[in-house]
Design a protein around this motif. Structure first.
Motif, PDB file in Angstrom:
ATOM      1  N   LEU A  17      55.855  92.148 102.060  1.00 39.83           N
ATOM      2  CA  LEU A  17      54.465  93.368 102.359  1.00 39.83           C
ATOM      3  C   LEU A  17      53.852  92.069 103.120  1.00 39.83           C
ATOM      4  N   THR A  18      53.708  90.628 102.823  1.00 40.65           N
ATOM      5  CA  THR A  18      52.513  89.796 103.490  1.00 40.65           C
ATOM      6  C   THR A  18      53.112  89.471 105.183  1.00 40.65           C
ATOM      7  N   ALA A  19      54.464  89.423 105.167  1.00 43.33           N
ATOM      8  CA  ALA A  19      55.184  89.536 106.820  1.00 43.33           C
ATOM      9  C   ALA A  19      55.116  90.734 107.113  1.00 43.33           C
ATOM     10  N   LEU A  20      55.030  91.830 106.234  1.00 43.78           N
ATOM     11  CA  LEU A  20      54.837  93.354 107.360  1.00 43.78           C
ATOM     12  C   LEU A  20      53.507  93.471 108.022  1.00 43.78           C
ATOM     13  N   LEU A  21      52.175  93.370 107.241  1.00 41.92           N
ATOM     14  CA  LEU A  21      51.323  93.361 107.217  1.00 41.92           C
ATOM     15  C   LEU A  21      50.377  92.786 108.974  1.00 41.92           C
ATOM     16  N   LEU A  22      50.875  91.373 108.533  1.00 47.19           N
ATOM     17  CA  LEU A  22      51.042  90.011 109.588  1.00 47.19           C
ATOM     18  C   LEU A  22      51.287  90.339 110.967  1.00 47.19           C
ATOM     19  N   VAL A  62      50.588 102.267 101.181  1.00 41.08           N
ATOM     20  CA  VAL A  62      50.061 103.142 102.171  1.00 41.08           C
ATOM     21  C   VAL A  62      50.515 102.438 103.223  1.00 41.08           C
ATOM     22  N   ALA A  63      48.789 101.787 103.033  1.00 39.37           N
ATOM     23  CA  ALA A  63      48.090 101.221 104.823  1.00 39.37           C
ATOM     24  C   ALA A  63      49.469 100.366 105.142  1.00 39.37           C
ATOM     25  N   ALA A  64      50.719 100.200 105.016  1.00 39.05           N
ATOM     26  CA  ALA A  64      51.890  99.168 105.479  1.00 39.05           C
ATOM     27  C   ALA A  64      52.504 100.062 106.019  1.00 39.05           C
ATOM     28  N   ASP A 118      63.359  97.436 105.358  1.00 35.58           N
ATOM     29  CA  ASP A 118      63.851  98.420 106.444  1.00 35.58           C
ATOM     30  C   ASP A 118      62.337  98.444 107.534  1.00 35.58           C
ATOM     31  N   LYS A 119      61.078  98.317 106.912  1.00 31.20           N
ATOM     32  CA  LYS A 119      60.147  98.589 108.541  1.00 31.20           C
ATOM     33  C   LYS A 119      60.203  97.062 109.326  1.00 31.20           C
ATOM     34  N   LEU A 120      60.356  96.108 108.373  1.00 33.24           N
ATOM     35  CA  LEU A 120      60.526  94.531 108.917  1.00 33.24           C
ATOM     36  C   LEU A 120      61.315  95.140 109.848  1.00 33.24           C
ATOM     37  N   LYS A 121      62.302  95.184 109.646  1.00 35.53           N
ATOM     38  CA  LYS A 121      63.701  95.589 111.080  1.00 35.53           C
ATOM     39  C   LYS A 121      63.428  96.548 112.199  1.00 35.53           C
ATOM     40  N   GLN A 122      62.266  96.773 112.141  1.00 33.78           N
ATOM     41  CA  GLN A 122      62.328  97.497 113.423  1.00 33.78           C
ATOM     42  C   GLN A 122      61.106  96.997 114.074  1.00 33.78           C
ATOM     43  N   LEU A 123      60.509  95.957 113.972  1.00 32.14           N
ATOM     44  CA  LEU A 123      60.167  95.504 114.478  1.00 32.14           C
ATOM     45  C   LEU A 123      60.251  94.379 115.648  1.00 32.14           C
ATOM     46  N   ASP A 124      59.962  94.135 116.526  1.00 34.21           N
ATOM     47  CA  ASP A 124      60.168  92.752 117.387  1.00 34.21           C
ATOM     48  C   ASP A 124      59.853  92.057 117.360  1.00 34.21           C
ATOM     49  N   LYS A 304      47.027  92.136  95.476  1.00 39.87           N
ATOM     50  CA  LYS A 304      45.352  91.401  95.941  1.00 39.87           C
ATOM     51  C   LYS A 304      45.732  90.151  96.534  1.00 39.87           C
ATOM     52  N   ASP A 305      46.134  89.104  96.082  1.00 40.11           N
ATOM     53  CA  ASP A 305      46.242  87.741  96.879  1.00 40.11           C
ATOM     54  C   ASP A 305      46.485  88.210  98.720  1.00 40.11           C
ATOM     55  N   VAL A 306      48.081  89.189  98.071  1.00 39.07           N
ATOM     56  CA  VAL A 306      48.200  89.422 100.200  1.00 39.07           C
ATOM     57  C   VAL A 306      46.720  90.430 100.933  1.00 39.07           C
ATOM     58  N   GLN A 307      46.477  90.878 100.330  1.00 42.93           N
ATOM     59  CA  GLN A 307      45.413  91.673 100.615  1.00 42.93           C
ATOM     60  C   GLN A 307      44.082  90.605 101.511  1.00 42.93           C
ATOM     61  N   CYS A 308      43.476  90.005 100.664  1.00 47.24           N
ATOM     62  CA  CYS A 308      42.304  88.614 100.512  1.00 47.24           C
ATOM     63  C   CYS A 308      42.848  88.353 102.079  1.00 47.24           C
TER      64      CYS A 308
END
Length: 385
Positions: A17-22, A62-64, A118-124, A304-308
């Motif tokens: 999740l951290t990797a995806l949001l960043l 959802v935001a991710a 799956d979502k991460l693998k779509q990002l260049d 919560k750590d991730v979002q912060c």
């Protein structure tokens, strides 16, 4: 923070999740994970590792952009929660009372993890290093670099450790922890029931430890049984048919017939890192803190750590990394400590056999049940709303 290079160590739910949001903010992300990500197939039995995701955790997913990608056949919403001590009044929560469609959602950890991958693998701008481990870290003033077990060398502006309770990054950085063993274990038992999916989760407190029921998708469920390590070891040695008999004889009464599908025991250990960052390295999730799973807050605290951290990196990008990580620690460490301490006090008091304390516990549960709006406010706080 956009266009900076970030290394995330640990590709579980918190790390992915951290990797995806960043990455979605435009950063270049390198994700390192030592174990392969296993996607559950629709016909697979339910995995023992499940989590109860709060409404706030759902909103983060959802935001991710991954919540709608989760197969509904393996996702279970629950609208009611009950907790009680034997012979006491039940403390009941209902999603309608707090204006929500559900109090939370129960899903397998691997289901969430695989959707994030799956979502991460779509990002260049994401590079995945699978089946790799960190061998060495050089925590410099201007950058952080590390050496992998295959001798690859990586560098970044920031290293984020999400590699679990036995964090290799935390150990390489020589960050100390406060820890103790609860001298109990938890047995997770997946069962298949003869009734349709239920919308309630419950927990009964006993001197030997709590017993809980978690509904899963369709007519599946998970039983959670706390006890002394010797008892858990004995239960694990039973066949599925023998374990069913033990459940019928010793577990709180179940209002349906069932068959045991799988079982597994896990030790209970509390850990808290003495600091959450060092130089350009920062700890998130279980790498920074583990908590008694009593109230199902482990993954929610990690999220919560991730979002912060992500919010600070996005909105305080003009500050030096060290200042950002200091703010993260000052915001998350006290909050996590409060939750850890509250769960410890609740857990220890629930196991006490002192007559006066037992009477007090029952009185507290009864008072909480009749506290009206206060009960709902406490529930909303626990859900992160």
């Amino acid at each position: 923070m956009q266009n900076r290079e970030v290394i995330v160590v640990g590709g579980g739910m918190v790390g992915a999740l951290t990797a995806l949001l960043l990455a979605q903010l435009g950063n270049k992300v390198k994700l390192i994970e030592k174990s392969p990500c296993i996607r559950p197939m629709e016909n697979d039995g339910f995995d023992l590792r499940v989590s109860a995701f709060s409404a706030q955790s759902k909103n983060i997913l959802v935001a991710a952009g991954i919540w709608d990608n989760l197969p509904k056949s393996r996702l279970c919403a629950y609208q009611r929660l009950q907790t009680w001590e034997k012979s006491s009044e039940k403390l009941c929560f209902d999603s309608q009372a707090v204006g929500l469609e559900a109090l939370g959602y129960i899903a397998e950890n691997r289901l969430i993890q695989s959707a994030l991958w799956d979502k991460l693998k779509q990002l260049d701008n994401v590079c995945l290093y699978e089946k790799r481990q960190v061998k060495k870290i050089v925590n410099g003033y201007a950058e952080v670099s590390l050496l992998l077990d295959d001798e690859q060398s990586l560098r970044a502006d920031l290293l984020i450790a999400c590699d679990g309770g036995n964090s290799a990054v935390r150990q390489l950085l020589q960050i100390g922890i406060t820890a103790w063993d609860y001298r109990q274990q938890c047995l997770l038992i997946t069962i298949k029931t003869d009734i349709a999916q239920q919308n309630i989760t419950w927990q009964e407190f006993r001197e030997s430890g709590p017993c809980a029921f978690l509904p899963l998708a369709n007519n599946n469920a998970c039983l959670v049984w706390y006890h002394k390590p010797q008892k858990i070891k004995q239960l694990q040695s039973l066949s599925n048919e023998q374990l069913k008999l033990a459940i019928l004889q010793e577990f709180p009464a179940l209002s349906f017939d069932f068959s045991v599908q799988d079982k597994g025991g896990f030790p209970l250990t509390r850990r808290h890192a003495q600091r959450y960052y060092q130089g350009r390295c920062v700890l998130l999730g279980d790498a920074a803190h583990t908590i008694n799973p009593l109230a199902g807050q482990g993954v929610n605290l990690g999220f919560k750590d991730v979002q912060c951290l992500v919010d600070l990196l996005q909105h305080c990008a003009d500050l030096p990394i060290n200042n950002i990580l200091q703010r993260y620690q000052s915001m998350r460490k006290p909050a996590n400590l409060v939750m850890q301490t509250a769960m410890d006090l609740f857990y220890k008091s629930s196991k006490s056999e002192l007559p006066l304390l037992r009477i007090l516990r029952k009185g507290v549960l009864s008072a909480a049940q009749h506290s009206g709006g206060l009960k709902n406010k406490v529930m909303k706080y626990a859900m992160g709303l």
